[in-house]
Scaffold this active site. Structure first.
Site, PDB file in Angstrom:
ATOM      1  N   SER A 126      -9.280   2.327   2.768  1.00 22.91           N
ATOM      2  CA  SER A 126      -8.338   3.029   1.907  1.00 22.91           C
ATOM      3  C   SER A 126      -7.299   2.119   1.246  1.00 22.91           C
ATOM      4  O   SER A 126      -6.509   2.581   0.414  1.00 22.91           O
ATOM      5  CB  SER A 126      -7.605   4.114   2.717  1.00 22.91           C
ATOM      6  N   SER A 135      -9.865   0.222   6.901  1.00 23.06           N
ATOM      7  CA  SER A 135      -9.189   0.354   5.614  1.00 23.06           C
ATOM      8  C   SER A 135      -8.586  -0.934   5.072  1.00 23.06           C
ATOM      9  O   SER A 135      -8.207  -0.977   3.900  1.00 23.06           O
ATOM     10  CB  SER A 135      -8.102   1.432   5.696  1.00 23.06           C
ATOM     11  N   LYS A 144       0.847  -1.194   0.000  1.00 26.05           N
ATOM     12  CA  LYS A 144       0.000   0.000   0.000  1.00 26.05           C
ATOM     13  C   LYS A 144       0.879   1.238   0.000  1.00 26.05           C
ATOM     14  O   LYS A 144       1.845   1.333   0.773  1.00 26.05           O
ATOM     15  CB  LYS A 144      -0.910  -0.018   1.226  1.00 26.05           C
TER      16      LYS A 144
END
Length: 493
Positions: free
Chosen positions: A178, A202, A102
């Protein structure tokens, strides 16, 4: 030997086993995933950066390491000595296996690191995060960085840098956020493992939206060596966790990522047998089922899928009982309490970015999304008194969940209240009723989101499995039992 297109359908665990035995090389595996990225990512938009050259170099190094090991073992055998598992330098459990990171928190030195911000499109990390070091020490090969909303500030993945990320299950839907790029990359077969981070859901939101498995460990188990503020993740209990297609892969990743680290003041020295939990029976488990955590507006389409999945846990041997949570708050009251710590947390992230890089996001409104600017404005409205009042609600929720888990081994709920969020849909900044995830960032309990199935419109639904603090192995055991009872690999093309 597996053909290249087939390699991207294998689990990380099976890939590692085949690489170790020489059935396939790390180079062949990395090439297969790079080809898959070329084929799928124009449609999905999961990757911000693809580390093509670096991944191929690391794969060649991984192949050489295995060749040297095998030559050493052959030499021992020719000398008439016994060849054992320890003969020659052994390799890590993820040797040669691609992993995606990420693009927020999971830095790799020398690789672009954008925080999801167009303003940082040329920024290159000067350090490697602890969890990335651990994954690489275990042999994993970084294949790229995945898309995220700016500073991870919302539950969908869209930004001014590369745009929106789609769910591979239905590309008309957003991948969730996210960690949306990570979840989409895993679901689309562009990587077998990806990292995520979770401050309000997330890891679990995109896992549900993309039909994959996401695990938020108990706060403190997976270290975070972020700087310059090592204490910034306490209020909202932010932690990193793996996103995978199988429960076994998540257990392997956790066994690598978890463990105390001297740079993390919140790290806890708790030893958990992540992989050992996978075959544990759940016949003696008592599981509480809350269809809506009392107040979340879960749609009928989602609840129908969740009901069927919860029944599968009972078929697997557990005792499942519907419960009322009895936290005593309305949805509006919970939402109000959630906003103060979350919005001020986004303010903190922006402040640290300014301290580290000298960039005030508010000075660049044309390059920053309206949703992030709105969240910064909201965060400025709150003070210490609002945080204190929020803490009272948080404590009540913690005590309530603890009471449930005093009686039951696990609590299960839907991950999301709806399963139809469009690729470019814009949620209001106060859309706390969509994910049933963030109360467990308040409490710090381990939570997984497992694929529960599809609605009648073909939209993916996730089931949350919540365990007692530091009973992450119970969550894995129940998840593995569910996967055996209702395999979800048919979701992946």
């Amino acid at each position: 030997m597996a053909r290249a297109p087939d390699l991207t359908r294998l689990s990380a665990t099976e890939l590692a086993a085949r690489i170790r035995t020489g059935d396939v090389t790390a180079t062949e595996v990395v090439e297969a995933y790079l080809e898959r990225i070329d084929d799928r990512d124009d449609e999905i938009n999961a990757f911000v950066t693809v580390c093509r050259d670096g991944a191929l170099e690391e794969a060649a190094d991984a192949d050489r390491a295995l060749a040297e090991r095998d030559e050493q073992r052959a030499s021992v055998s020719r000398a008439g000595s016994e060849v054992t598992h320890e003969t020659g330098e052994d390799v890590g459990p993820l040797h040669g296996v691609p992993v995606a990171l990420k693009d927020l928190g999971a830095q790799k030195a020398g690789v672009r690191h954008t925080y999801g911000l167009a303003l940082f499109s040329d920024h290159v990390a000067d350090r490697t995060a602890a969890i990335v070091e651990r994954l690489e020490d275990a042999g994993a090969i970084v294949i790229g960085k995945t898309n995220t909303p700016e500073l991870g500030h919302k539950g969908t993945t869209d930004n001014e840098l590369i745009g929106a990320t789609a769910s591979p299950i239905d590309t008309d839907l957003n991948a969730g956020g996210s960690s949306g790029g990570s979840a989409a990359a895993v679901a689309a077969g562009m990587t077998p493992i990806a990292t995520g981070s979770d401050a309000g859901g997330s890891v679990r939101i995109p896992a549900a939206a993309c039909g994959v498995y996401g695990f938020k460990p108990t706060f403190g188990l997976v270290p975070d060596d972020r700087r310059p503020n090592a204490f910034g993740r306490e209020t909202q209990h932010t932690t990193a966790g793996p996103i995978t297609r199988t429960v076994e892969d998540a257990a392997v990743a956790l066994s690598v990522m978890a463990g105390p680290h001297p740079a993390d003041p919140n790290a806890v020295p708790v030893d958990i047998e992540y992989r050992g939990a996978l075959e544990s029976p759940i016949d003696d488990y008592r599981i509480a089922y809350s269809p809506a955590l009392d107040v979340f507006p879960v749609t009928e389409a989602v609840e129908t899928v969740i009901d069927d999945t919860v029944a599968a846990l009972a078929t697997a041997g557990a005792t499942v009982e519907p419960v009322d949570i009895d936290h005593g708050y309305t949805m509006a009251e919970l939402s109000e309490a959630a906003m103060a710590p979350y919005a001020t947390g986004v303010i903190e992230s922006a402040t640290l970015l300014e301290e580290a890089h000298g960039v005030d996001l508010r000075d660049h409104p044309d390059e920053v999304s309206d949703s992030l600017l709105a969240m910064l404005d909201i965060g400025e409205e709150y003070g210490p008194d609002d945080i204190a009042r929020s803490g009272i609600v948080r404590t009540d929720m913690y005590d309530t969940i603890q009471t449930i888990l005093d009686e039951y081994d696990l609590l299960v709920t839907p991950t999301l209240s709806r399963a139809d969020l469009g690729l470019h849909d814009v949620l209001e900044t106060d859309a706390w009723e969509w994910p049933l995830t963030w109360p467990f960032n308040w409490t710090g309990h381990p939570v997984a989101s497992a694929p529960a199935g599809l609605t009648d419109r073909g939209h993916p639904v996730g089931l949350q499995l919540v365990g007692r603090r530091f009973a992450d192995d119970d969550v894995l055991a129940a998840s593995a039992a569910l996967e055996r009872e209702r395999p979800w690999d048919h979701l992946y093309q």
